[in-house]
Design a protein around this motif. Structure first.
Motif, PDB file in Angstrom:
ATOM      1  N   LEU A 133       0.818  -1.211   0.000  1.00 55.94           N
ATOM      2  CA  LEU A 133       0.000   0.000   0.000  1.00 55.94           C
ATOM      3  C   LEU A 133       0.855   1.266   0.000  1.00 55.94           C
ATOM      4  CD1 LEU A 133      -2.738  -1.263   2.461  1.00 55.94           C
ATOM      5  CD2 LEU A 133      -3.030  -0.831   0.006  1.00 55.94           C
ATOM      6  N   ALA A 134       1.933   1.259   0.771  1.00 59.95           N
ATOM      7  CA  ALA A 134       2.838   2.412   0.788  1.00 59.95           C
ATOM      8  C   ALA A 134       3.506   2.577  -0.574  1.00 59.95           C
ATOM      9  CB  ALA A 134       3.882   2.247   1.891  1.00 59.95           C
ATOM     10  N   THR A 135       3.812   1.474  -1.225  1.00 58.11           N
ATOM     11  CA  THR A 135       4.426   1.519  -2.548  1.00 58.11           C
ATOM     12  C   THR A 135       3.455   2.101  -3.572  1.00 58.11           C
ATOM     13  OG1 THR A 135       5.877  -0.321  -2.013  1.00 58.11           O
ATOM     14  CG2 THR A 135       5.517   0.118  -4.354  1.00 58.11           C
ATOM     15  N   TRP A 136       2.175   1.781  -3.435  1.00 53.39           N
ATOM     16  CA  TRP A 136       1.168   2.343  -4.337  1.00 53.39           C
ATOM     17  C   TRP A 136       1.211   3.875  -4.288  1.00 53.39           C
ATOM     18  CZ3 TRP A 136      -4.686   0.644  -3.859  1.00 53.39           C
ATOM     19  CH2 TRP A 136      -5.405   1.068  -4.975  1.00 53.39           C
ATOM     20  N   VAL A 137       1.283   4.428  -3.087  1.00 55.04           N
ATOM     21  CA  VAL A 137       1.351   5.880  -2.919  1.00 55.04           C
ATOM     22  C   VAL A 137       2.654   6.432  -3.495  1.00 55.04           C
ATOM     23  CG1 VAL A 137       1.429   7.765  -1.236  1.00 55.04           C
ATOM     24  CG2 VAL A 137      -0.151   5.831  -0.890  1.00 55.04           C
ATOM     25  N   ALA A 138       3.766   5.816  -3.117  1.00 58.72           N
ATOM     26  CA  ALA A 138       5.074   6.289  -3.593  1.00 58.72           C
ATOM     27  C   ALA A 138       5.183   6.160  -5.116  1.00 58.72           C
ATOM     28  CB  ALA A 138       6.197   5.527  -2.900  1.00 58.72           C
ATOM     29  N   HIS A 139       4.567   5.129  -5.679  1.00 55.69           N
ATOM     30  CA  HIS A 139       4.556   4.932  -7.129  1.00 55.69           C
ATOM     31  C   HIS A 139       3.834   6.090  -7.806  1.00 55.69           C
ATOM     32  CE1 HIS A 139       2.943   3.100 -10.898  1.00 55.69           C
ATOM     33  NE2 HIS A 139       4.166   2.583 -10.966  1.00 55.69           N
ATOM     34  N   ASP A 140       2.663   6.454  -7.294  1.00 55.75           N
ATOM     35  CA  ASP A 140       1.947   7.611  -7.841  1.00 55.75           C
ATOM     36  C   ASP A 140       2.829   8.852  -7.803  1.00 55.75           C
ATOM     37  OD1 ASP A 140      -0.421   6.156  -8.220  1.00 55.75           O
ATOM     38  OD2 ASP A 140      -1.657   7.652  -7.185  1.00 55.75           O
ATOM     39  N   LEU A 141       3.417   9.114  -6.654  1.00 60.39           N
ATOM     40  CA  LEU A 141       4.224  10.325  -6.494  1.00 60.39           C
ATOM     41  C   LEU A 141       5.463  10.294  -7.379  1.00 60.39           C
ATOM     42  CD1 LEU A 141       3.843  10.704  -2.642  1.00 60.39           C
ATOM     43  CD2 LEU A 141       2.722  12.078  -4.422  1.00 60.39           C
ATOM     44  N   THR A 142       6.030   9.125  -7.574  1.00 60.53           N
ATOM     45  CA  THR A 142       7.172   8.982  -8.482  1.00 60.53           C
ATOM     46  C   THR A 142       6.781   9.401  -9.891  1.00 60.53           C
ATOM     47  OG1 THR A 142       8.185   7.230  -7.182  1.00 60.53           O
ATOM     48  CG2 THR A 142       8.770   7.310  -9.516  1.00 60.53           C
ATOM     49  N   HIS A 143       5.619   8.960 -10.334  1.00 63.91           N
ATOM     50  CA  HIS A 143       5.215   9.265 -11.702  1.00 63.91           C
ATOM     51  C   HIS A 143       4.722  10.704 -11.867  1.00 63.91           C
ATOM     52  CE1 HIS A 143       6.290   5.547 -13.488  1.00 63.91           C
ATOM     53  NE2 HIS A 143       5.585   4.859 -12.605  1.00 63.91           N
TER      54      HIS A 143
END
Length: 176
Positions: A133-143
């Motif tokens: 779940l934390a990766t989902w958020v960080a993935h969005d912010l990365t993109h």
């Protein structure tokens, strides 16, 4: 910052809105150009985010809930957007992303999650629900950051000597 599901959802629900306001109606030079080579344009990034909504986050959450570590996640195709977005406009992609994300967050909110529950990633090994779940958020912010960098790159030469003060123009190329 410690992980908090409601705070994570508050970021995840904003990503489609940010991209909608930012990208809809821009001239193609802003949305279809990349940084050269195999890098991605904003159009490509939105397609990638859509693929994640259909093939990554919720399917992996369900895999953890149903199988724990006994059945590894399916491999994620980081370049599926090149096939799946073909023939679609950016406006269509933005709408599709918003619809999928809203549905996925509705599904997420309906689940009773144990953040310590474990799953199996084929390359990373054991991961927790919280990690996912934390990766989902960080993935969005990365993109979102990637889109900013790619768009700034379009004026890299035009800014002239100010390039030395613009950190966004000094970043390396990152895709996926």
């Amino acid at each position: 910052m410690r992980f908090n599901l409601e705070e994570a959802i508050s970021v995840l629900e904003r990503t489609p809105k940010v991209l909608e306001v930012w990208l809809r109606g821009l001239p193609p030079g802003w949305t279809t150009q990349n940084e050269g080579g195999q890098t991605w344009s904003p159009y490509d990034v939105v397609g990638h985010l859509i693929h994640g909504e259909t093939s990554d986050w919720i399917p992996r959450i369900q895999r953890i809930l149903q199988h724990g570590e006994s059945v590894p996640f399916d491999k994620f195709d980081r370049e599926a957007q090149f096939r799946e977005s073909k023939g679609k406009t950016l406006e269509q992609l933005l709408g599709e992303f918003a619809e999928l994300r809203a549905k996925n967050l509705e599904d997420l909110r309906s689940l009773k999650l144990d953040l310590a529950a474990k799953g199996k990633h084929q390359a990373l090994g054991t991961v927790t629900m919280e990690n996912l779940l934390a990766t989902w958020v960080a993935h969005d912010l990365t993109h979102v950051s990637q889109i900013s960098r790619v768009m700034a790159h379009q004026y890299r030469d035009a800014v002239g000597p100010w390039v030395e003060f613009l950190g966004v123009l000094k970043s390396g190329h990152v895709s996926g």
